[in-house]
Design an enzyme around this catalytic site. Structure first.
Site, PDB file in Angstrom:
ATOM      1  N   ALA A   1       0.999  -1.627  -0.198  1.00 23.69           N
ATOM      2  CA  ALA A   1      -0.547   0.232   0.187  1.00 23.69           C
ATOM      3  C   ALA A   1       0.878   1.359   0.137  1.00 23.69           C
ATOM      4  CB  ALA A   1      -0.345  -0.024   1.237  1.00 23.69           C
ATOM      5  N   ALA A   2       0.334   2.305  -0.510  1.00 22.73           N
ATOM      6  CA  ALA A   2       1.537   3.700  -1.195  1.00 22.73           C
ATOM      7  C   ALA A   2       0.468   4.297  -1.718  1.00 22.73           C
ATOM      8  CB  ALA A   2       2.650   3.506  -1.874  1.00 22.73           C
TER       9      ALA A   2
ATOM     10  N   THR B   1      10.792   0.927  -4.333  1.00 25.21           N
ATOM     11  CA  THR B   1      11.082   1.197  -5.397  1.00 25.21           C
ATOM     12  C   THR B   1      12.234   0.907  -5.797  1.00 25.21           C
ATOM     13  OG1 THR B   1      10.687   3.241  -7.431  1.00 25.21           O
ATOM     14  CG2 THR B   1      10.328   3.596  -4.794  1.00 25.21           C
ATOM     15  N   ASP B   2      12.695   1.481  -7.499  1.00 23.52           N
ATOM     16  CA  ASP B   2      14.069   1.737  -7.838  1.00 23.52           C
ATOM     17  C   ASP B   2      14.022   3.437  -7.695  1.00 23.52           C
ATOM     18  OD1 ASP B   2      12.577   2.918  -9.715  1.00 23.52           O
ATOM     19  OD2 ASP B   2      13.957   1.407 -11.298  1.00 23.52           O
ATOM     20  N   GLU B   3      13.592   3.851  -7.726  1.00 25.78           N
ATOM     21  CA  GLU B   3      13.748   5.823  -7.495  1.00 25.78           C
ATOM     22  C   GLU B   3      13.789   6.042  -6.240  1.00 25.78           C
ATOM     23  OE1 GLU B   3      10.189   7.691  -9.179  1.00 25.78           O
ATOM     24  OE2 GLU B   3       9.614   6.492 -10.451  1.00 25.78           O
TER      25      GLU B   3
ATOM     26  N   TYR C   1       7.302  11.610  -3.497  1.00 27.60           N
ATOM     27  CA  TYR C   1       7.350  10.486  -3.913  1.00 27.60           C
ATOM     28  C   TYR C   1       8.558   9.185  -3.091  1.00 27.60           C
ATOM     29  CZ  TYR C   1       7.158   6.258  -5.840  1.00 27.60           C
ATOM     30  OH  TYR C   1       6.475   3.646  -5.990  1.00 27.60           O
TER      31      TYR C   1
ATOM     32  N   LYS D   1       9.220   6.752   0.280  1.00 27.60           N
ATOM     33  CA  LYS D   1       9.687   5.295   0.059  1.00 27.60           C
ATOM     34  C   LYS D   1      10.622   5.691   0.552  1.00 27.60           C
ATOM     35  CE  LYS D   1       7.122   3.138  -1.834  1.00 27.60           C
ATOM     36  NZ  LYS D   1       6.533   1.876  -1.440  1.00 27.60           N
TER      37      LYS D   1
ATOM     38  N   TYR E   1       6.194  14.140 -21.770  1.00 27.03           N
ATOM     39  CA  TYR E   1       6.988  15.117 -21.073  1.00 27.03           C
ATOM     40  C   TYR E   1       8.652  15.514 -21.817  1.00 27.03           C
ATOM     41  CZ  TYR E   1       3.726  14.126 -17.294  1.00 27.03           C
ATOM     42  OH  TYR E   1       2.311  13.823 -16.543  1.00 27.03           O
TER      43      TYR E   1
HETATM   44  P1  NAD Z   1      -1.062   1.571  -6.746  1.00 26.49           P
HETATM   45  O1  NAD Z   1      -1.247   3.130  -6.492  1.00 26.49           O
HETATM   46  O2  NAD Z   1      -2.160   0.894  -8.105  1.00 26.49           O
HETATM   47  O3  NAD Z   1      -1.829   1.144  -5.643  1.00 26.49           O
HETATM   48  C1  NAD Z   1      -1.188   1.539  -4.251  1.00 26.49           C
HETATM   49  C2  NAD Z   1      -2.889   0.818  -3.350  1.00 26.49           C
HETATM   50  O4  NAD Z   1      -2.703   1.332  -1.811  1.00 26.49           O
HETATM   51  C3  NAD Z   1      -4.693   1.218  -3.764  1.00 26.49           C
HETATM   52  O5  NAD Z   1      -4.711  -0.458  -3.874  1.00 26.49           O
HETATM   53  C4  NAD Z   1      -4.467   2.039  -2.673  1.00 26.49           C
HETATM   54  O6  NAD Z   1      -6.083   1.848  -2.277  1.00 26.49           O
HETATM   55  C5  NAD Z   1      -3.619   1.500  -1.638  1.00 26.49           C
HETATM   56  N1  NAD Z   1      -3.534   2.476  -0.354  1.00 26.49           N
HETATM   57  C6  NAD Z   1      -3.261   3.906  -0.723  1.00 26.49           C
HETATM   58  N2  NAD Z   1      -3.175   4.413   0.521  1.00 26.49           N
HETATM   59  C7  NAD Z   1      -3.576   3.582   1.205  1.00 26.49           C
HETATM   60  C8  NAD Z   1      -3.187   4.034   2.766  1.00 26.49           C
HETATM   61  N3  NAD Z   1      -3.303   4.770   3.460  1.00 26.49           N
HETATM   62  N4  NAD Z   1      -3.834   2.670   3.219  1.00 26.49           N
HETATM   63  C9  NAD Z   1      -4.490   1.820   3.054  1.00 26.49           C
HETATM   64  N5  NAD Z   1      -3.937   1.676   2.107  1.00 26.49           N
HETATM   65  C10 NAD Z   1      -3.585   2.128   0.792  1.00 26.49           C
HETATM   66  O7  NAD Z   1       0.179   1.678  -6.759  1.00 26.49           O
HETATM   67  P2  NAD Z   1       1.273   0.066  -7.726  1.00 26.49           P
HETATM   68  O8  NAD Z   1       1.640   0.754  -8.283  1.00 26.49           O
HETATM   69  O9  NAD Z   1       0.834  -1.300  -7.319  1.00 26.49           O
HETATM   70  O10 NAD Z   1       2.684   0.002  -6.353  1.00 26.49           O
HETATM   71  C11 NAD Z   1       2.588  -0.316  -5.199  1.00 26.49           C
HETATM   72  C12 NAD Z   1       3.659  -0.788  -4.263  1.00 26.49           C
HETATM   73  O11 NAD Z   1       4.725  -0.896  -5.668  1.00 26.49           O
HETATM   74  C13 NAD Z   1       3.801   0.764  -3.725  1.00 26.49           C
HETATM   75  O12 NAD Z   1       4.368   0.392  -2.944  1.00 26.49           O
HETATM   76  C14 NAD Z   1       4.549   0.871  -4.929  1.00 26.49           C
HETATM   77  O13 NAD Z   1       5.338   1.811  -4.357  1.00 26.49           O
HETATM   78  C15 NAD Z   1       5.726  -0.045  -5.668  1.00 26.49           C
HETATM   79  N6  NAD Z   1       6.230  -0.093  -6.860  1.00 26.49           N
HETATM   80  C16 NAD Z   1       5.874   0.402  -7.706  1.00 26.49           C
HETATM   81  C17 NAD Z   1       6.266   0.484  -9.113  1.00 26.49           C
HETATM   82  C18 NAD Z   1       5.447   0.383 -10.198  1.00 26.49           C
HETATM   83  O14 NAD Z   1       6.043   0.117 -11.586  1.00 26.49           O
HETATM   84  N7  NAD Z   1       4.482   1.402 -10.379  1.00 26.49           N
HETATM   85  C19 NAD Z   1       7.555  -0.374  -9.415  1.00 26.49           C
HETATM   86  C20 NAD Z   1       8.447  -0.856  -7.709  1.00 26.49           C
HETATM   87  C21 NAD Z   1       7.567  -0.273  -6.800  1.00 26.49           C
HETATM   88  O1  DAU Z   2      10.433   3.050 -11.261  1.00 27.73           O
HETATM   89  C1  DAU Z   2       9.421   2.580 -10.573  1.00 27.73           C
HETATM   90  C2  DAU Z   2       8.176   3.878 -10.452  1.00 27.73           C
HETATM   91  O2  DAU Z   2       7.747   3.925 -11.776  1.00 27.73           O
HETATM   92  C3  DAU Z   2       7.120   3.426  -9.321  1.00 27.73           C
HETATM   93  O3  DAU Z   2       8.044   3.693  -7.780  1.00 27.73           O
HETATM   94  C4  DAU Z   2       6.438   3.551  -9.492  1.00 27.73           C
HETATM   95  O4  DAU Z   2       5.353   4.067  -8.716  1.00 27.73           O
HETATM   96  C5  DAU Z   2       5.526   4.353 -11.205  1.00 27.73           C
HETATM   97  O5  DAU Z   2       4.774   5.401 -10.627  1.00 27.73           O
HETATM   98  C6  DAU Z   2       6.619   4.688 -11.895  1.00 27.73           C
HETATM   99  O6  DAU Z   2       6.830   6.238 -11.516  1.00 27.73           O
HETATM  100  P1  DAU Z   2       7.250   6.587 -13.268  1.00 27.73           P
HETATM  101  O7  DAU Z   2       7.591   8.114 -12.849  1.00 27.73           O
HETATM  102  O8  DAU Z   2       8.506   6.025 -13.820  1.00 27.73           O
HETATM  103  O9  DAU Z   2       6.472   6.106 -14.373  1.00 27.73           O
HETATM  104  P2  DAU Z   2       5.602   6.723 -15.372  1.00 27.73           P
HETATM  105  O10 DAU Z   2       4.375   6.284 -15.605  1.00 27.73           O
HETATM  106  O11 DAU Z   2       4.705   8.529 -14.016  1.00 27.73           O
HETATM  107  O12 DAU Z   2       6.629   7.653 -15.865  1.00 27.73           O
HETATM  108  C7  DAU Z   2       7.472   7.197 -17.149  1.00 27.73           C
HETATM  109  C8  DAU Z   2       8.301   7.987 -17.745  1.00 27.73           C
HETATM  110  O13 DAU Z   2       6.773   8.394 -18.686  1.00 27.73           O
HETATM  111  C9  DAU Z   2       8.150   9.142 -17.381  1.00 27.73           C
HETATM  112  O14 DAU Z   2       9.763   9.327 -17.793  1.00 27.73           O
HETATM  113  C10 DAU Z   2       7.699  10.140 -16.880  1.00 27.73           C
HETATM  114  C11 DAU Z   2       6.783   9.942 -18.644  1.00 27.73           C
HETATM  115  N1  DAU Z   2       5.681  10.450 -18.975  1.00 27.73           N
HETATM  116  C12 DAU Z   2       5.132  10.250 -18.205  1.00 27.73           C
HETATM  117  C13 DAU Z   2       3.085  10.223 -18.248  1.00 27.73           C
HETATM  118  C14 DAU Z   2       1.570   9.769 -17.102  1.00 27.73           C
HETATM  119  C15 DAU Z   2       5.168  11.269 -19.499  1.00 27.73           C
HETATM  120  O15 DAU Z   2       6.330  11.668 -20.836  1.00 27.73           O
HETATM  121  N2  DAU Z   2       3.984  11.405 -20.062  1.00 27.73           N
HETATM  122  C16 DAU Z   2       2.685  10.830 -19.077  1.00 27.73           C
HETATM  123  O16 DAU Z   2       2.089  11.532 -19.103  1.00 27.73           O
END
Ligand code: NAD
Ligand code: DAU
Length: 351
Positions: free
Chosen positions: A84-85, A132-134, A157, A161, A214
């Site tokens: 959750a995040a 996350t790698d961020e 963000y 994390k 972007y």
């Molecule tokens: P997401 O935003 O799709 O889902 C997050 C979930 O957490 C949602 O279901 C939301 O309702 C729940 N949530 C938010 N705040 C809450 C709170 N206060 N209490 C309880 N539940 C809550 O996120 P995701 O993309 O599935 O990412 C999941 C995890 O993986 C996160 O910790 C994120 O940092 C990490 N992560 C994501 C990515 C990616 O590319 N999406 C990559 C690496 C790591």
């Molecule tokens: O690296 C892991 C992370 O990847 C996770 O921890 C985050 O939760 C997840 O959201 C993601 O972060 P990014 O910022 O990399 O993802 P996003 O999809 O927002 O953007 C990917 C790339 O695309 C980034 O360089 C920004 C660019 N972008 C994004 C959007 C939404 C655009 O150019 N246009 C857009 O509209």
């Protein structure tokens, strides 16, 4: 001994894949999905498994520590996989405090509850934190993030994390809670909320809206199919070493503009549109402030120690993802209209 696993954020993108995998693969485990159902939480993501006898849902916000504790007591939680995040970088730039609340305070609440509930014997319980790698910041043209790269978060963000990762480590050191952290690169796949690059652009291509790139579009991300992340989480949960960190990534770097052009051409083909049609939707827009130039994960440790590697190529994963969005028009329509937020009331009000 069988387990009662608390998966937080199970109604989100990655969490729903982890919940589904664990429900199906481990019928002997009790899977408890704790989720606040923010805008990013969608129980429709779990429609196909939510009747399983080993699945339980608790609508709880991590900020309500007493309710989190009640869930531990009710389900006799043995282990936690914490996803959750608040997860969207652009939202963190607009509203950093939301990220402080959920990602930092929410995580510390969860750590406190686990610490108290498991105090008789920490060895038998695992707190697995998904990150996350961020947290490592941005790379130049070359190099990779390894598990020993110094933290250098650049967005609210990633700072939140990074802070949560530090708290998990501190609880291991100070209180001997058994913990693992994994840091993953960008995921993509089914059930991805259309605010992130790939699902947003898929939806915009379907509806012929502009594709907002972007800055110069030359930012690089390392993309991993979400089901491969879920498999890595399964492996780390069962075989990972306590108090270690694992990096997870696809060795699959793409500059945004190259990925977007590939997406456009695959979608033109699948939608029966003219070659080059979707590319005309590309529109360069103002850059994201503090935009990290490049991420790339060195996933050698998880590969060598646990034998994990991605099971699909990017072309396969992307094609499967596009097909999923084209076939699941109802899911997409509910998400874009906001109707998905009523699913909980409809589904659970009579229970
Ligand atoms: P997401 O935003 O799709 O889902 C997050 C979930 O957490 C949602 O279901 C939301 O309702 C729940 N949530 C938010 N705040 C809450 C709170 N206060 N209490 C309880 N539940 C809550 O996120 P995701 O993309 O599935 O990412 C999941 C995890 O993986 C996160 O910790 C994120 O940092 C990490 N992560 C994501 C990515 C990616 O590319 N999406 C990559 C690496 C790591
Ligand atoms: O690296 C892991 C992370 O990847 C996770 O921890 C985050 O939760 C997840 O959201 C993601 O972060 P990014 O910022 O990399 O993802 P996003 O999809 O927002 O953007 C990917 C790339 O695309 C980034 O360089 C920004 C660019 N972008 C994004 C959007 C939404 C655009 O150019 N246009 C857009 O509209």
């Amino acid at each position: 001994m069988s387990k009662s696993i608390l998966i937080t954020g199970g109604a989100g993108f990655i969490g729903s894949h982890v919940v589904r995998l664990f429900i199906n693969k481990y019928p002997q485990y009790k899977i408890v999905n704790l989720d606040a159902l923010t805008y990013a939480g969608n129980l429709e993501n779990l429609k196909d498994v939510d009747q399983a006898p080993n699945y339980f849902f608790e609508k709880v916000n991590l900020l309500e520590a007493d309710k989190v504790e009640a869930v531990f007591k009710k389900h006799l939680i043995t282990d936690v996989i914490h996803l959750a995040a608040e997860s969207h970088v652009d939202r963190s730039i607009i509203s950093p405090l939301d990220f402080v609340y959920t990602n930092i305070i929410g995580t510390v609440n969860l750590l406190n509850v686990a610490k108290n509930f498991w105090k008789e014997n920490y060895d038998n319980h695992l707190f697995y934190h998904i990150s996350t790698d961020e947290v490592y910041g941005a790379l130049g043209e070359t190099g990779f993030f390894t598990e020993t790269t110094a933290y250098h978060p650049n967005s609210p963000y990633s700072a939140s994390k990074a802070s949560s990762d530090h708290f998990v480590r501190a609880y291991a050191e100070t209180y001997h809670l058994k913990t693992i952290v994994s840091n993953c690169s960008n995921n993509y796949g089914p059930y991805h909320f259309p605010e992130k690059l790939i699902p947003l652009f898929i939806n915009n291509i379907i509806t012929k809206k502009s594709l907002p790139v972007y800055g110069d579009g030359l930012y690089t991300r390392d993309w991993l199919f979400v089901k491969d992340h879920a498999l890595a989480i399964d492996l780390i949960f069962h075989k990972g070493k306590a108090d270690e960190t694992y990096n997870i990534g696809g060795f699959n770097e793409w500059r945004n503009i190259d990925l977007i052009k590939l997406l456009c051409s695959l979608m033109d083909e699948k939608l029966g549109r003219q070659k080059g049609e979707s590319e005309t939707l590309i529109t360069y827009v103002k850059d994201r402030p503090g935009h990290d130039r490049r991420y790339a994960i060195d996933a050698t440790k998880i590969n060598k120690e646990l034998g994990w590697k991605p099971t699909v190529t990017f072309e396969q994963g992307l094609s499967e993802t596009i097909d999923w969005y084209l076939q699941n028009t109802e899911w997409l329509q509910h998400v874009t209209s906001g109707a998905y937020q009523h699913y909980y009331e409809n589904m659970y009000s009579s229970r």
